[in-house]
Motif scaffolding. Structure first.
Motif, mmCIF file in Angstrom:
data_model
loop_
_atom_site.group_PDB
_atom_site.id
_atom_site.type_symbol
_atom_site.label_atom_id
_atom_site.label_comp_id
_atom_site.label_asym_id
_atom_site.label_seq_id
_atom_site.Cartn_x
_atom_site.Cartn_y
_atom_site.Cartn_z
ATOM 1 N N ASP A 6 -50.848 -0.473 -16.377
ATOM 2 C CA ASP A 6 -51.644 0.220 -15.338
ATOM 3 C C ASP A 6 -50.765 1.034 -14.392
ATOM 4 O O ASP A 6 -50.937 1.005 -13.169
ATOM 5 C CB ASP A 6 -52.475 -0.793 -14.539
ATOM 6 C CG ASP A 6 -53.485 -1.519 -15.407
ATOM 7 O OD1 ASP A 6 -54.108 -0.844 -16.247
ATOM 8 O OD2 ASP A 6 -53.633 -2.745 -15.259
ATOM 9 N N ARG A 8 -49.194 3.841 -12.163
ATOM 10 C CA ARG A 8 -49.697 4.928 -11.321
ATOM 11 C C ARG A 8 -48.506 5.546 -10.577
ATOM 12 O O ARG A 8 -47.722 4.825 -9.958
ATOM 13 C CB ARG A 8 -50.732 4.388 -10.319
ATOM 14 C CG ARG A 8 -51.363 5.455 -9.410
ATOM 15 C CD ARG A 8 -52.344 4.795 -8.444
ATOM 16 N NE ARG A 8 -52.935 5.744 -7.521
ATOM 17 C CZ ARG A 8 -54.047 6.425 -7.743
ATOM 18 N NH1 ARG A 8 -54.702 6.246 -8.875
ATOM 19 N NH2 ARG A 8 -54.522 7.263 -6.850
ATOM 20 N N GLU A 10 -47.561 8.753 -7.925
ATOM 21 C CA GLU A 10 -47.998 9.844 -7.046
ATOM 22 C C GLU A 10 -46.786 10.495 -6.402
ATOM 23 O O GLU A 10 -45.795 9.832 -6.097
ATOM 24 C CB GLU A 10 -48.915 9.308 -5.942
ATOM 25 C CG GLU A 10 -50.222 8.728 -6.422
ATOM 26 C CD GLU A 10 -51.075 8.228 -5.250
ATOM 27 O OE1 GLU A 10 -50.706 8.502 -4.089
ATOM 28 O OE2 GLU A 10 -52.089 7.572 -5.503
ATOM 29 N N LEU A 19 -51.139 13.417 -8.228
ATOM 30 C CA LEU A 19 -51.226 12.216 -9.053
ATOM 31 C C LEU A 19 -50.722 12.573 -10.444
ATOM 32 O O LEU A 19 -51.364 13.332 -11.173
ATOM 33 C CB LEU A 19 -52.672 11.709 -9.103
ATOM 34 C CG LEU A 19 -52.929 10.410 -9.871
ATOM 35 C CD1 LEU A 19 -52.114 9.254 -9.294
ATOM 36 C CD2 LEU A 19 -54.416 10.071 -9.848
ATOM 37 N N ASP A 22 -51.852 7.929 -14.061
ATOM 38 C CA ASP A 22 -52.925 7.112 -13.493
ATOM 39 C C ASP A 22 -53.439 6.111 -14.526
ATOM 40 O O ASP A 22 -54.096 6.482 -15.498
ATOM 41 C CB ASP A 22 -54.066 8.012 -13.016
ATOM 42 C CG ASP A 22 -55.136 7.233 -12.267
ATOM 43 O OD1 ASP A 22 -54.824 6.137 -11.763
ATOM 44 O OD2 ASP A 22 -56.271 7.732 -12.176
ATOM 45 N N GLY A 23 -53.094 4.838 -14.333
ATOM 46 C CA GLY A 23 -53.618 3.787 -15.197
ATOM 47 C C GLY A 23 -53.048 3.787 -16.596
ATOM 48 O O GLY A 23 -53.724 3.403 -17.549
ATOM 49 N N PRO A 57 -42.946 3.339 -8.880
ATOM 50 C CA PRO A 57 -44.366 3.614 -9.109
ATOM 51 C C PRO A 57 -45.206 3.361 -7.855
ATOM 52 O O PRO A 57 -44.847 2.540 -7.007
ATOM 53 C CB PRO A 57 -44.738 2.622 -10.217
ATOM 54 C CG PRO A 57 -43.444 2.225 -10.847
ATOM 55 C CD PRO A 57 -42.430 2.281 -9.750
ATOM 56 N N SER A 58 -46.326 4.065 -7.788
ATOM 57 C CA SER A 58 -47.276 3.836 -6.701
ATOM 58 C C SER A 58 -48.159 2.634 -6.986
ATOM 59 O O SER A 58 -48.777 2.075 -6.075
ATOM 60 C CB SER A 58 -48.145 5.090 -6.501
ATOM 61 O OG SER A 58 -47.348 6.237 -6.355
ATOM 62 N N GLY A 59 -48.212 2.253 -8.247
ATOM 63 C CA GLY A 59 -49.017 1.095 -8.641
ATOM 64 C C GLY A 59 -48.691 0.681 -10.049
ATOM 65 O O GLY A 59 -48.042 1.403 -10.806
ATOM 66 N N GLY A 60 -49.109 -0.515 -10.422
ATOM 67 C CA GLY A 60 -48.837 -1.037 -11.747
ATOM 68 C C GLY A 60 -47.487 -1.730 -11.824
ATOM 69 O O GLY A 60 -46.781 -1.880 -10.818
ATOM 70 N N PRO A 206 -53.684 13.679 -14.480
ATOM 71 C CA PRO A 206 -52.747 12.549 -14.506
ATOM 72 C C PRO A 206 -52.750 11.857 -15.873
ATOM 73 O O PRO A 206 -53.803 11.655 -16.478
ATOM 74 C CB PRO A 206 -53.277 11.629 -13.411
ATOM 75 C CG PRO A 206 -54.744 11.893 -13.363
ATOM 76 C CD PRO A 206 -54.895 13.351 -13.659
ATOM 77 N N LYS A 208 -52.783 9.587 -18.991
ATOM 78 C CA LYS A 208 -53.306 8.331 -19.535
ATOM 79 C C LYS A 208 -53.054 8.375 -21.037
ATOM 80 O O LYS A 208 -52.855 9.449 -21.602
ATOM 81 C CB LYS A 208 -54.808 8.192 -19.278
ATOM 82 C CG LYS A 208 -55.229 8.152 -17.824
ATOM 83 C CD LYS A 208 -56.743 7.976 -17.744
ATOM 84 C CE LYS A 208 -57.241 7.902 -16.311
ATOM 85 N NZ LYS A 208 -57.078 9.196 -15.600
#
Length: 246
Positions: A6, A8, A10, A19, A22-23, A57-60, A206, A208
Protein backbone atom coordinates in the motif's frame (compact mmCIF):
# COMPACT_ATOMS: atom_id res chain seq x y z
CA UNK A 1 12.89 -10.47 -0.30
CA UNK A 2 11.12 -7.20 -1.23
CA UNK A 3 7.63 -6.45 0.01
CA UNK A 4 5.87 -3.19 -0.92
CA UNK A 5 2.52 -2.76 0.80
CA UNK A 6 0.00 0.00 0.00
CA UNK A 7 2.81 2.41 -0.91
CA UNK A 8 1.92 6.09 -1.16
CA UNK A 9 4.38 8.79 -2.24
CA UNK A 10 3.59 12.50 -2.34
CA UNK A 11 5.75 15.44 -3.33
CA UNK A 12 5.15 19.06 -2.34
CA UNK A 13 2.34 20.64 -0.37
CA UNK A 14 -0.89 22.47 -0.98
CA UNK A 15 -1.43 23.41 -4.62
CA UNK A 16 2.03 22.06 -5.46
CA UNK A 17 1.21 18.67 -4.01
CA UNK A 18 1.77 15.79 -6.44
CA UNK A 19 0.66 12.26 -5.73
CA UNK A 20 3.20 10.02 -7.49
CA UNK A 21 2.28 6.60 -6.11
CA UNK A 22 -1.01 5.60 -4.49
CA UNK A 23 -1.77 2.22 -2.93
CA UNK A 24 0.91 0.28 -4.81
CA UNK A 25 1.65 -3.25 -3.57
CA UNK A 26 4.36 -5.53 -4.95
CA UNK A 27 6.21 -8.67 -3.87
CA UNK A 28 9.59 -9.73 -5.30
CA UNK A 29 10.90 -13.14 -4.29
CA UNK A 30 14.45 -14.06 -3.30
CA UNK A 31 16.60 -14.25 -6.43
CA UNK A 32 13.78 -13.04 -8.68
CA UNK A 33 14.31 -10.51 -11.47
CA UNK A 34 11.24 -8.35 -12.07
CA UNK A 35 10.64 -5.65 -14.70
CA UNK A 36 8.45 -2.61 -14.07
CA UNK A 37 6.95 -0.68 -16.98
CA UNK A 38 4.37 2.07 -17.24
CA UNK A 39 3.63 5.43 -18.87
CA UNK A 40 6.28 8.14 -18.68
CA UNK A 41 6.15 10.03 -15.39
CA UNK A 42 3.90 7.49 -13.70
CA UNK A 43 6.07 7.04 -10.58
CA UNK A 44 8.40 4.16 -11.54
CA UNK A 45 11.55 5.92 -10.34
CA UNK A 46 9.82 7.03 -7.15
CA UNK A 47 9.09 3.38 -6.41
CA UNK A 48 12.78 2.48 -6.73
CA UNK A 49 13.90 5.46 -4.64
CA UNK A 50 11.55 4.39 -1.87
CA UNK A 51 12.78 0.78 -1.95
CA UNK A 52 16.36 2.06 -1.75
CA UNK A 53 15.49 4.26 1.24
CA UNK A 54 16.39 7.49 -0.58
CA UNK A 55 12.92 8.94 -0.08
CA UNK A 56 10.45 8.39 2.74
CA UNK A 57 6.99 7.18 1.70
CA UNK A 58 3.93 9.17 2.70
CA UNK A 59 2.17 5.93 3.56
CA UNK A 60 2.46 2.17 3.41
CA UNK A 61 5.41 -0.08 4.24
CA UNK A 62 8.46 -1.43 2.43
CA UNK A 63 10.30 -4.49 3.73
CA UNK A 64 13.65 -5.76 2.44
CA UNK A 65 14.85 -9.08 3.86
CA UNK A 66 12.01 -8.85 6.35
CA UNK A 67 13.21 -5.51 7.72
CA UNK A 68 11.37 -2.22 7.26
CA UNK A 69 13.30 0.21 5.06
CA UNK A 70 14.34 3.22 7.15
CA UNK A 71 17.28 4.45 5.09
CA UNK A 72 19.87 3.41 2.53
CA UNK A 73 21.14 -0.15 2.99
CA UNK A 74 24.60 -1.47 2.09
CA UNK A 75 23.10 -4.65 0.64
CA UNK A 76 20.98 -2.73 -1.89
CA UNK A 77 22.58 -1.31 -5.06
CA UNK A 78 20.99 1.37 -7.24
CA UNK A 79 21.98 1.87 -10.88
CA UNK A 80 20.72 4.77 -13.01
CA UNK A 81 21.20 5.68 -16.67
CA UNK A 82 23.83 8.16 -15.53
CA UNK A 83 26.73 5.97 -14.41
CA UNK A 84 28.01 8.84 -12.22
CA UNK A 85 31.67 7.98 -12.79
CA UNK A 86 34.41 10.21 -11.40
CA UNK A 87 36.31 11.48 -14.48
CA UNK A 88 39.65 11.69 -12.66
CA UNK A 89 39.57 8.04 -11.59
CA UNK A 90 40.31 4.97 -13.73
CA UNK A 91 37.88 2.19 -14.52
CA UNK A 92 39.24 0.07 -11.70
CA UNK A 93 39.22 2.96 -9.21
CA UNK A 94 35.61 3.81 -10.11
CA UNK A 95 34.61 0.16 -9.74
CA UNK A 96 36.28 0.03 -6.32
CA UNK A 97 34.82 3.33 -5.12
CA UNK A 98 31.89 1.94 -3.13
CA UNK A 99 34.16 -0.65 -1.52
CA UNK A 100 36.59 2.08 -0.43
CA UNK A 101 33.81 4.25 0.98
CA UNK A 102 32.49 1.34 3.06
CA UNK A 103 35.93 0.11 4.07
CA UNK A 104 35.41 -3.26 2.37
CA UNK A 105 38.22 -5.37 0.84
CA UNK A 106 38.60 -4.87 -2.91
CA UNK A 107 38.86 -8.54 -3.82
CA UNK A 108 36.78 -9.73 -6.73
CA UNK A 109 36.69 -6.45 -8.68
CA UNK A 110 38.96 -7.86 -11.41
CA UNK A 111 36.60 -10.82 -11.85
CA UNK A 112 33.58 -8.51 -12.15
CA UNK A 113 35.33 -6.27 -14.71
CA UNK A 114 36.20 -9.36 -16.74
CA UNK A 115 32.60 -10.58 -16.61
CA UNK A 116 31.46 -7.20 -17.92
CA UNK A 117 33.92 -7.24 -20.82
CA UNK A 118 36.15 -4.56 -19.28
CA UNK A 119 39.33 -6.61 -18.91
CA UNK A 120 42.22 -4.63 -20.38
CA UNK A 121 40.47 -1.30 -19.71
CA UNK A 122 41.18 -1.15 -15.96
CA UNK A 123 43.55 1.81 -16.29
CA UNK A 124 41.47 3.82 -18.76
CA UNK A 125 39.57 6.94 -17.73
CA UNK A 126 35.84 7.49 -18.40
CA UNK A 127 36.60 9.98 -21.20
CA UNK A 128 38.42 7.17 -23.04
CA UNK A 129 35.40 4.86 -23.00
CA UNK A 130 32.25 4.56 -25.08
CA UNK A 131 28.92 5.34 -23.41
CA UNK A 132 28.10 1.64 -23.28
CA UNK A 133 31.38 0.88 -21.51
CA UNK A 134 30.79 3.67 -18.99
CA UNK A 135 27.41 2.13 -18.16
CA UNK A 136 29.16 -1.21 -17.61
CA UNK A 137 31.60 0.41 -15.19
CA UNK A 138 28.61 1.72 -13.23
CA UNK A 139 27.22 -1.82 -13.08
CA UNK A 140 30.63 -3.12 -11.95
CA UNK A 141 30.75 -0.59 -9.11
CA UNK A 142 27.33 -1.71 -7.88
CA UNK A 143 28.17 -5.42 -8.22
CA UNK A 144 31.45 -5.03 -6.32
CA UNK A 145 29.47 -4.69 -3.08
CA UNK A 146 27.87 -8.09 -3.75
CA UNK A 147 24.41 -6.62 -3.17
CA UNK A 148 21.49 -8.83 -2.32
CA UNK A 149 19.13 -6.44 -4.09
CA UNK A 150 19.81 -4.74 -7.43
CA UNK A 151 17.62 -1.75 -8.38
CA UNK A 152 18.01 -0.55 -11.98
CA UNK A 153 16.46 2.66 -13.29
CA UNK A 154 16.69 2.74 -17.11
CA UNK A 155 20.36 1.64 -17.12
CA UNK A 156 20.32 1.13 -20.92
CA UNK A 157 18.46 4.34 -21.85
CA UNK A 158 19.63 6.31 -24.90
CA UNK A 159 22.05 3.63 -26.09
CA UNK A 160 22.10 2.32 -29.64
CA UNK A 161 20.19 -0.92 -30.20
CA UNK A 162 23.15 -3.30 -30.40
CA UNK A 163 24.88 -1.82 -27.33
CA UNK A 164 21.61 -1.89 -25.42
CA UNK A 165 20.99 -5.54 -26.26
CA UNK A 166 24.56 -6.49 -25.32
CA UNK A 167 24.21 -4.88 -21.88
CA UNK A 168 20.82 -6.59 -21.44
CA UNK A 169 22.55 -9.92 -22.13
CA UNK A 170 25.33 -9.05 -19.67
CA UNK A 171 22.79 -8.25 -16.94
CA UNK A 172 21.08 -11.58 -17.60
CA UNK A 173 24.45 -13.40 -17.43
CA UNK A 174 25.30 -11.65 -14.16
CA UNK A 175 21.90 -12.57 -12.70
CA UNK A 176 22.54 -16.22 -13.59
CA UNK A 177 25.98 -15.97 -11.92
CA UNK A 178 25.07 -14.12 -8.72
CA UNK A 179 21.29 -14.70 -8.41
CA UNK A 180 20.68 -11.27 -6.92
CA UNK A 181 17.12 -10.06 -6.43
CA UNK A 182 16.50 -7.40 -9.07
CA UNK A 183 13.94 -4.76 -10.01
CA UNK A 184 14.38 -3.14 -13.44
CA UNK A 185 12.46 -0.01 -14.40
CA UNK A 186 12.28 0.58 -18.16
CA UNK A 187 10.17 2.23 -20.86
CA UNK A 188 11.16 -0.46 -23.37
CA UNK A 189 8.61 -3.28 -23.53
CA UNK A 190 10.96 -5.77 -25.22
CA UNK A 191 13.64 -5.03 -22.63
CA UNK A 192 11.13 -5.61 -19.84
CA UNK A 193 10.16 -8.98 -21.32
CA UNK A 194 13.75 -10.03 -21.99
CA UNK A 195 14.87 -9.30 -18.40
CA UNK A 196 11.78 -9.91 -16.27
CA UNK A 197 10.58 -13.20 -14.86
CA UNK A 198 7.46 -11.17 -14.20
CA UNK A 199 6.47 -7.86 -15.82
CA UNK A 200 4.71 -5.42 -13.50
CA UNK A 201 2.61 -2.91 -15.44
CA UNK A 202 1.78 0.36 -13.72
CA UNK A 203 -1.03 2.83 -14.34
CA UNK A 204 -0.52 6.50 -15.17
CA UNK A 205 0.32 8.70 -12.18
CA UNK A 206 -0.43 8.08 -9.40
CA UNK A 207 1.07 4.65 -9.97
CA UNK A 208 -0.87 1.51 -9.12
CA UNK A 209 -0.29 -2.02 -10.35
CA UNK A 210 -2.56 -2.65 -13.36
CA UNK A 211 -1.44 -6.20 -14.08
CA UNK A 212 1.47 -8.59 -13.52
CA UNK A 213 2.46 -10.85 -16.42
CA UNK A 214 4.23 -14.14 -15.83
CA UNK A 215 7.14 -14.69 -18.20
CA UNK A 216 8.26 -18.32 -17.79
CA UNK A 217 10.52 -18.33 -20.87
CA UNK A 218 12.76 -15.54 -19.56
CA UNK A 219 16.42 -16.55 -19.49
CA UNK A 220 16.02 -19.47 -21.91
CA UNK A 221 18.52 -19.60 -24.81
CA UNK A 222 17.16 -17.82 -27.89
CA UNK A 223 14.15 -16.46 -26.01
CA UNK A 224 14.40 -13.03 -27.62
CA UNK A 225 13.70 -14.62 -31.04
CA UNK A 226 10.95 -17.01 -29.93
CA UNK A 227 7.18 -16.76 -30.59
CA UNK A 228 6.60 -16.92 -26.81
CA UNK A 229 8.68 -13.77 -26.33
CA UNK A 230 6.60 -11.81 -28.82
CA UNK A 231 3.36 -13.10 -27.34
CA UNK A 232 4.31 -11.54 -23.97
CA UNK A 233 5.48 -8.33 -25.72
CA UNK A 234 2.15 -8.02 -27.55
CA UNK A 235 0.17 -8.69 -24.36
CA UNK A 236 2.14 -6.06 -22.43
CA UNK A 237 1.62 -3.54 -25.23
CA UNK A 238 -2.14 -4.23 -25.22
CA UNK A 239 -2.34 -3.59 -21.47
CA UNK A 240 -0.31 -0.38 -21.70
CA UNK A 241 -2.62 0.80 -24.48
CA UNK A 242 -5.80 0.02 -22.53
CA UNK A 243 -7.67 2.71 -20.55
CA UNK A 244 -6.16 1.34 -17.31
CA UNK A 245 -2.60 1.51 -18.68
CA UNK A 246 -2.79 4.89 -20.39
Amino acid sequence: MISVRDLRIEYGRGRRRTLAVDGLSLEVGDGELVSVIGPSGCGKTSLLLAIDGLIKPSGGRILVLGEEVKGVRKDVAFITQDAGLLPWKTVRQNAELALRLHGFPREGVREILRALGLAGFENRYPSELSEGMRRRVGIARALALRPKVFLMDEPMANLDTLTRERIQEIILELWHMYRFTGVLVTHDIEEAVFLGQRIVILSPRPAKVVEVLDNPGMGEPGYRRSPEFYEVVIRAREILGSPEGR
